[in-house]
Design a protein around this motif. Structure first.
Motif, mmCIF file in Angstrom:
data_model
loop_
_atom_site.group_PDB
_atom_site.id
_atom_site.type_symbol
_atom_site.label_atom_id
_atom_site.label_comp_id
_atom_site.label_asym_id
_atom_site.label_seq_id
_atom_site.Cartn_x
_atom_site.Cartn_y
_atom_site.Cartn_z
ATOM 1 N N ILE A 255 0.936 -1.506 0.027
ATOM 2 C CA ILE A 255 -0.128 0.031 0.019
ATOM 3 C C ILE A 255 1.037 1.002 0.108
ATOM 4 O O ILE A 255 0.614 2.226 -0.673
ATOM 5 C CB ILE A 255 -1.053 -0.019 1.283
ATOM 6 C CG1 ILE A 255 -2.010 -0.981 0.981
ATOM 7 C CG2 ILE A 255 -1.802 1.279 1.440
ATOM 8 C CD1 ILE A 255 -3.034 -1.183 2.199
ATOM 9 N N LEU A 256 2.048 1.126 0.765
ATOM 10 C CA LEU A 256 2.862 2.449 0.743
ATOM 11 C C LEU A 256 3.384 2.685 -0.535
ATOM 12 O O LEU A 256 3.490 3.829 -0.987
ATOM 13 C CB LEU A 256 3.930 1.983 1.729
ATOM 14 C CG LEU A 256 5.080 3.199 1.939
ATOM 15 C CD1 LEU A 256 4.653 4.687 2.179
ATOM 16 C CD2 LEU A 256 6.036 2.580 2.980
ATOM 17 N N PHE A 257 3.958 1.810 -1.201
ATOM 18 C CA PHE A 257 4.463 1.658 -2.438
ATOM 19 C C PHE A 257 3.327 2.280 -3.432
ATOM 20 O O PHE A 257 3.841 3.198 -4.178
ATOM 21 C CB PHE A 257 4.973 0.461 -3.177
ATOM 22 C CG PHE A 257 5.838 0.317 -4.457
ATOM 23 C CD1 PHE A 257 6.730 1.185 -4.680
ATOM 24 C CD2 PHE A 257 5.051 -0.231 -5.653
ATOM 25 C CE1 PHE A 257 7.247 1.236 -5.988
ATOM 26 C CE2 PHE A 257 5.575 -0.407 -6.642
ATOM 27 C CZ PHE A 257 6.719 0.480 -6.934
ATOM 28 N N LYS A 258 2.178 1.620 -3.381
ATOM 29 C CA LYS A 258 1.302 2.348 -4.392
ATOM 30 C C LYS A 258 0.915 3.777 -4.254
ATOM 31 O O LYS A 258 0.679 4.579 -5.057
ATOM 32 C CB LYS A 258 0.103 1.330 -4.176
ATOM 33 C CG LYS A 258 0.179 0.035 -4.886
ATOM 34 C CD LYS A 258 -1.180 -0.848 -4.764
ATOM 35 C CE LYS A 258 -0.979 -2.215 -5.245
ATOM 36 N NZ LYS A 258 -2.008 -3.109 -5.049
ATOM 37 N N SER A 259 0.849 4.083 -2.817
ATOM 38 C CA SER A 259 0.817 5.331 -2.395
ATOM 39 C C SER A 259 1.843 6.220 -2.908
ATOM 40 O O SER A 259 1.658 7.539 -3.394
ATOM 41 C CB SER A 259 0.465 5.558 -0.864
ATOM 42 O OG SER A 259 -0.413 4.811 -0.192
ATOM 43 N N MET A 260 3.052 6.045 -2.921
ATOM 44 C CA MET A 260 4.192 6.855 -3.212
ATOM 45 C C MET A 260 4.014 7.042 -4.716
ATOM 46 O O MET A 260 4.266 8.252 -5.348
ATOM 47 C CB MET A 260 5.396 5.881 -3.166
ATOM 48 C CG MET A 260 5.987 6.048 -1.735
ATOM 49 S SD MET A 260 6.491 7.900 -1.193
ATOM 50 C CE MET A 260 6.568 7.470 0.708
ATOM 51 N N LEU A 261 3.554 5.838 -5.511
ATOM 52 C CA LEU A 261 3.554 6.124 -7.017
ATOM 53 C C LEU A 261 2.027 7.033 -7.391
ATOM 54 O O LEU A 261 2.396 7.957 -8.166
ATOM 55 C CB LEU A 261 2.970 4.905 -7.809
ATOM 56 C CG LEU A 261 4.005 3.721 -7.763
ATOM 57 C CD1 LEU A 261 3.504 2.583 -8.363
ATOM 58 C CD2 LEU A 261 5.473 4.057 -8.395
ATOM 59 N N LYS A 262 1.170 7.085 -6.596
ATOM 60 C CA LYS A 262 0.104 7.979 -6.627
ATOM 61 C C LYS A 262 0.483 9.398 -6.263
ATOM 62 O O LYS A 262 -0.223 10.305 -6.852
ATOM 63 C CB LYS A 262 -1.160 7.357 -6.031
ATOM 64 C CG LYS A 262 -2.420 8.328 -6.261
ATOM 65 C CD LYS A 262 -2.653 8.063 -7.695
ATOM 66 C CE LYS A 262 -3.977 8.786 -8.113
ATOM 67 N NZ LYS A 262 -4.415 8.331 -9.525
ATOM 68 N N MET A 263 1.143 9.643 -5.119
ATOM 69 C CA MET A 263 1.685 10.866 -4.847
ATOM 70 C C MET A 263 2.512 11.520 -6.047
ATOM 71 O O MET A 263 2.219 12.788 -6.100
ATOM 72 C CB MET A 263 2.651 10.540 -3.394
ATOM 73 C CG MET A 263 3.422 12.100 -3.245
ATOM 74 S SD MET A 263 4.517 11.756 -1.694
ATOM 75 C CE MET A 263 3.337 11.299 -0.467
ATOM 76 N N LYS A 264 3.408 10.850 -6.462
ATOM 77 C CA LYS A 264 4.174 11.208 -7.463
ATOM 78 C C LYS A 264 3.107 11.689 -8.632
ATOM 79 O O LYS A 264 3.439 12.694 -9.520
ATOM 80 C CB LYS A 264 5.078 10.323 -8.324
ATOM 81 C CG LYS A 264 6.003 10.747 -9.436
ATOM 82 C CD LYS A 264 6.905 9.536 -9.935
ATOM 83 C CE LYS A 264 7.740 10.067 -10.879
ATOM 84 N NZ LYS A 264 8.599 9.027 -11.358
ATOM 85 N N GLN A 265 2.259 10.863 -9.163
ATOM 86 C CA GLN A 265 1.166 11.238 -10.333
ATOM 87 C C GLN A 265 0.561 12.631 -9.745
ATOM 88 O O GLN A 265 0.338 13.542 -10.743
ATOM 89 C CB GLN A 265 0.324 10.134 -10.560
ATOM 90 C CG GLN A 265 -0.645 10.317 -11.783
ATOM 91 C CD GLN A 265 -1.572 9.322 -12.072
ATOM 92 O OE1 GLN A 265 -1.404 8.402 -11.142
ATOM 93 N NE2 GLN A 265 -2.168 9.130 -12.995
ATOM 94 N N ALA A 266 -0.015 12.484 -8.626
ATOM 95 C CA ALA A 266 -0.692 13.766 -7.987
ATOM 96 C C ALA A 266 -0.203 15.022 -8.002
ATOM 97 O O ALA A 266 -0.467 16.082 -8.215
ATOM 98 C CB ALA A 266 -1.327 13.361 -6.831
ATOM 99 N N ALA A 267 1.210 14.750 -7.512
ATOM 100 C CA ALA A 267 2.193 15.975 -7.882
ATOM 101 C C ALA A 267 2.365 16.688 -9.137
ATOM 102 O O ALA A 267 2.417 17.769 -9.456
ATOM 103 C CB ALA A 267 3.430 15.803 -6.898
#
Length: 281
Positions: A255-267
């Protein structure tokens, strides 16, 4: 904290009451410690010379300290102080400043007390009803904590109440770039893993204005926060994953890894931002 039922974690995230946030941090603060190698609980401010998360987190703390102008300050209240690492850093550089760390999380305060070699005052309290007398502080700081305060206007009004004349509030807060259901949709898994009220920038600015405080400085630093943090985790995932799995089940790291990917995309899509705001009474 032992590994709780995953359903409990989901409920804490969805409800986001004060008790839920405490439970989440008791469970997940270790994840931040393992991932960063330190006791700071912020995303950090990354530059070209930043080597690791602790360096980035120290950078952010120093930025806030510079805005607080500790050389001209006697009494500081750090609200939502985590393990009090920022306060220890500030106190070391400015030993004559009296710093009080307010935290609703008793476990974090107990941990801070064990390492309280710099004589920081520790106070267990909610951020929306602060047991401190009127006009008693020169600075009120909320370093990556105000996103949890509900309602945030109650905290801002309390901060104004306890500030001396010409005192300042300094906020460092992750926010949505704009308020809309589409923005919430765009952050995807961050809606659940980014445990906060998901305030937008305009809401924060209006809340400060409505409280009668004057905004003197605003810095948007999201490009130095989210993207480099996500890149660091992605590039170093394997060794970090090995350390995380010593304390957490594999689904937490996934979940943390997927969150990091989504954080990058959202930024990259400018859906999320990180703002530092200084306002004065």
């Amino acid at each position: 904290m032992n590994n709780p039922n995953p359903l409990d974690v989901i409920l804490w995230t969805l409800r986001r009451g004060e008790g839920d946030v405490v439970n989440l941090y008791n469970y997940l603060s270790g994840l931040m410690q393992v991932s960063t190698g330190g006791n700071f609980l912020n995303f950090g401010y990354w530059t070209d010379s930043t080597k690791n998360p602790v360096d980035a987190q120290t950078n952010l703390c120093n930025m806030i300290g510079d805005l607080a102008e500790f050389k001209e300050t006697k009494h500081v209240l750090d609200v939502g102080s985590g393990f009090s690492e920022p306060a220890f850093l500030w106190k070391k550089s400015h030993p004559d400043v009296t710093i009080t760390c307010l935290n609703i999380n008793k476990n974090q305060l107990k941990s801070a007390n064990k390492h309280n070699i710099h004589e920081i005052n520790l106070l267990n309290s909610t951020a929306v009803k602060i047991p401190i007398s009127d006009e008693s502080c020169d600075r009120v700081i909320a370093l990556e904590s105000a996103q949890h305060f509900r309602p945030i206007q109650d905290f801002i009004l309390e901060a104004k109440r306890i500030l001396k004349k010409n005192g300042s509030v300094i906020l460092a807060i992750p926010v949505l770039s704009k308020a809309s259901k589409m923005s919430i949709f765009k952050i995807g898994i961050l809606k659940f893993t980014w445990s906060s009220e998901h305030y937008d920038i305009e809401t924060i600015k209006k809340t400060i204005q409505n409280a009668g405080l004057k905004t003197s400085e605003i810095k948007l630093i999201g490009s130095n926060v989210y993207l480099p943090l996500a890149e660091y985790y992605i590039q170093n995932r394997q060794p970090l994953r090995q350390e995380i799995l010593k304390r957490y089940p594999s689904y937490v790291e996934n979940i943390l890894f997927k969150s990091m990917l989504k954080m990058k995309q959202a930024a990259e899509n400018h859906t999320i931002e990180y703002v530092i705001i200084k306002c004065t009474k």
